[in-house]
Design a protein around this motif. Sequence first.
Motif, short mmCIF file in Angstrom:
data_model
loop_
_atom_site.label_atom_id
_atom_site.label_comp_id
_atom_site.label_asym_id
_atom_site.label_seq_id
_atom_site.Cartn_x
_atom_site.Cartn_y
_atom_site.Cartn_z
N GLU A 119 19.85 12.08 -66.71
CA GLU A 119 19.94 11.99 -68.17
C GLU A 119 19.02 13.00 -68.87
O GLU A 119 17.89 13.22 -68.44
N ILE A 120 19.58 13.58 -69.95
CA ILE A 120 18.79 14.53 -70.75
C ILE A 120 18.68 13.97 -72.16
O ILE A 120 19.66 13.44 -72.71
N PHE A 121 17.51 14.10 -72.73
CA PHE A 121 17.35 13.75 -74.14
C PHE A 121 17.17 15.06 -74.90
O PHE A 121 16.31 15.88 -74.57
N TYR A 122 18.00 15.24 -75.89
CA TYR A 122 18.00 16.50 -76.63
C TYR A 122 17.81 16.15 -78.10
O TYR A 122 18.57 15.33 -78.64
N ASN A 123 16.80 16.66 -78.72
CA ASN A 123 16.62 16.32 -80.13
C ASN A 123 16.07 17.49 -80.91
O ASN A 123 15.57 18.47 -80.34
N GLY A 124 16.18 17.41 -82.22
CA GLY A 124 15.69 18.50 -83.05
C GLY A 124 16.10 18.29 -84.47
O GLY A 124 16.46 17.17 -84.86
N GLU A 181 9.81 16.64 -94.40
CA GLU A 181 9.81 15.20 -94.66
C GLU A 181 11.20 14.61 -94.80
O GLU A 181 11.49 13.55 -94.28
N ASP A 182 12.06 15.32 -95.55
CA ASP A 182 13.38 14.73 -95.80
C ASP A 182 14.48 15.48 -95.06
O ASP A 182 15.64 15.32 -95.36
N GLY A 183 14.11 16.32 -94.08
CA GLY A 183 15.13 17.09 -93.36
C GLY A 183 15.91 16.21 -92.40
O GLY A 183 15.53 15.09 -92.09
N ILE A 184 17.05 16.73 -91.97
CA ILE A 184 17.86 16.00 -90.99
C ILE A 184 17.28 16.21 -89.59
O ILE A 184 17.00 17.34 -89.19
N ASN A 185 17.10 15.12 -88.89
CA ASN A 185 16.72 15.18 -87.48
C ASN A 185 17.78 14.47 -86.67
O ASN A 185 18.34 13.48 -87.11
N PHE A 186 18.03 15.02 -85.49
CA PHE A 186 19.07 14.41 -84.66
C PHE A 186 18.53 14.08 -83.27
O PHE A 186 17.52 14.64 -82.84
N ALA A 187 19.22 13.16 -82.61
CA ALA A 187 18.89 12.82 -81.24
C ALA A 187 20.18 12.70 -80.46
O ALA A 187 21.16 12.12 -80.95
N SER A 188 20.18 13.29 -79.28
CA SER A 188 21.39 13.26 -78.47
C SER A 188 21.01 12.93 -77.04
O SER A 188 20.03 13.45 -76.51
N TYR A 189 21.76 12.03 -76.44
CA TYR A 189 21.55 11.71 -75.03
C TYR A 189 22.74 12.21 -74.23
O TYR A 189 23.89 12.09 -74.67
N ILE A 190 22.43 12.76 -73.08
CA ILE A 190 23.49 13.25 -72.21
C ILE A 190 23.31 12.57 -70.86
O ILE A 190 22.28 12.74 -70.20
N LYS A 191 24.28 11.77 -70.49
CA LYS A 191 24.17 10.96 -69.27
C LYS A 191 25.22 11.42 -68.27
O LYS A 191 26.40 11.57 -68.64
N VAL A 192 24.81 11.62 -67.04
CA VAL A 192 25.74 12.08 -66.01
C VAL A 192 25.97 10.96 -65.01
O VAL A 192 25.02 10.37 -64.50
N ILE A 193 27.23 10.65 -64.75
CA ILE A 193 27.57 9.58 -63.80
C ILE A 193 28.42 10.22 -62.71
O ILE A 193 29.47 10.83 -63.02
N ALA A 194 27.98 10.11 -61.48
CA ALA A 194 28.73 10.77 -60.41
C ALA A 194 29.15 9.78 -59.34
O ALA A 194 28.45 8.82 -59.07
#
Length: 761
Positions: free
Chosen positions: A186-191, A196-209
């Motif tokens: 799993e990777i956590f990707y954010n930025g 103060e009032d800017g947009i921040n995002f968070a994204s998770y990337i999960k690999v299932i094999a």
Amino acid sequence: MKKSTELWYDKWAEDWNEALPVGSGRIGGMIYGNPYYDRISLNEDSIWSGGYRKRNNKSALENLQKVRELLFEEKISEAEDIVRDAFCGTPVNQRHYMPLGEFVIDQRGLGDIQNLRRSLDLETAVATVAFTTNGINYTREIIASYPDNVLAINIKADKKGSINVRLHIDGRDDYFDNNSPVSDDEIFYNGGMGGEDGINFASYIKVIADSGKVKRWGSFIKAEGCDEVTVLISCQTNYRFTDYKKEAERDIKKALRFTFNELKERHINDYKKYYDRVKIELYDNSEGKSDLPTNERLANIQNGGKDNKLIELYYNFARYLMIAGSREGTLPLNLQGIWNNEMWPAWGCKFTININTEMNYWPAESSGLSELTFPLFDLIEKMRPNGRVTAKEMYDCKGFVCHHNTDIWGDTAPQDLWMPGTQWPMGAAWLCLHIWEHYMFTKDKDFLKEKYGTIKEASEFFVDFLIENKNGQLVTCPSVSPENTYLTESGAKGSLCIGPSMDSQIIYELFTSVINASEVLGIDSDYADKLRTMRDKLPKPEIGKYGQIKEWAIDYDEVEPGHRHISQLFALYPADMISVRKTPELANAARATIERRLSHGGGHTGWSRAWIINLWARLNDGEKVYENIAALLAYSTNKNMLDNHPPFQIDGNFGGAAGISEALLQSINQELILLPALPKEWENGSFENLKARGGFTVSCKWENSKFSEALIVSNSGEVCRLIVNTPVKVLCNGEEIFCEEKDGAIVFNTISGKSYNIKTV
Ligand code: FUC
């Protein structure tokens, strides 16, 4: 072969304009399909630069009177000089849309590739990349799921243990992004934009094999020797949730309850609820060309070939794009829907509301996707408080106002420093007409009641803002005719003006909506009377020196006679103030207007061409409809079928689709017109379940270019006034019912819930 429900290619996409879009309404992906090194450009609809800003120019009000006086004295450049500084937003630009990143599927170890097939199935909303290498068949399937809030990628091979892949996310330059490992799979990707009032995002990337080995190397995940690999990508921002990181994590956890096949099934079931509602079928006139890959079919049209099935595909693709880009709870479709890979996209990839955002929603109601307009209504509500302040601060008016652009915070101050576009106080008014349209198609009184305050408030701005011109008519001032420039008799150029035709037409329609709504709801009759009196004093469409509909109150020449905007024909489409049946002289003048534009090179942007299709449909000219659809496909459509302004801009897709159905069914001036602009090339065909104003659902068949039968379902018991160019009878429950012939229409009463068969006699 799915000629009208699949985009497919035998090559991978070399660039963005060939990549294929998937979308959950909120999360978007563009798929390139390169077997060795695939890229999926990712978006989330609320990743915008910065946060809300108050940009009203405090100098506007003190200069308003002066600007009006100068315009009345025809001192145009002096007026424009003041407006440029004293009216423009502070700062001049609104926020803009940005990408989430680029997901990479790296399988560079693969051998030579055979049988590559990259496709997007519009019946299931599944994108597939399939190929063979070393005798092994590989498939990548990609979905963006509304019910499960993730983009999911599934990689399969028909030989066990043969998937070796390196997975990675990248692509937002240096915008404060972090790409941190959570675990081996799993990777956590954010930025975001910080601040103060800017947009921040968070994204998770999960690999299932399945079987094999999954291991993290820095910010890469490697899956080796696997039978099957699934990747889930979630994303949330602080636009919707304070704890957006947790929400993004939760989305992955919830999606993990399902296998890829289950996710896919849930996604398809959800999607089909919308997609399966309507159908247009045109006979295949392509002489085998409709079996070719989509890019070759487009080239065939460029070479003068025919392919009705490609026109059907265009219509279906627009419905697909709307379902993929505008769902309950998401933001409305922006200039590129939700798909954008540029940090600084063209025109900020915002909501340009002097035609583009409105055009995005033109086909929504008629194609049965009514509830997908709700994101637009939500945005109008966001604009309301801001627009109230803008109205007060800039013009000392009541009501709410917006200029020619807005962003996800509903910014209503003027955008740009560009005289032909910036100073246009009509954006909120035009958007509000979609509220009335929604009512006209659905006849949903609860909805109208809920939204009455919104359209009323939009109208209240004009009650205060309109001023009398020299003829005693009520006009806007200062304003522009989007985004045109005129020549005065002395040869001076100007954009700023008094009472451009489009403004009067939009206000006419807005006032009429409020008046009608007040009647339907049985409320506010004094206010409605006031609007009636004011409406009488609005300038109405007039014919100018070229036999055209005048664009400005003074019959100026245009600096660019082939200009892409044809604002003075708002009255013909989307409005119905001008129509062939009710105002034939004005309809002729509308024809002259389009011809004048086209003879000077008009229709050169995708959306402009799309508008022209609708205009010709309203003028009942099937051949011109066909000619312009062909031009849209030939010159303004990228290989991935997305509209090309240029650059890519999605409005043409929706406007084009609206035009296709407008040629088959119209509901204007309380009349329902079957096959009003049927091109000769559409000799045989049918449509099912198109929606019409008045709450009707209509299906129709035609053969040898003649109407053969129709079925009209009345959803709200309105009187049906039917126009069809052949003698017909009307049956309900197998019995012929009483019809009256009035003014060329067949008029019959309907009962809500009943179906009416229209048969030739
Ligand atoms: C309007 C149009 C342009 C473009 C832009 C986004 O300004 O005149 O052609 O579509 O919006």
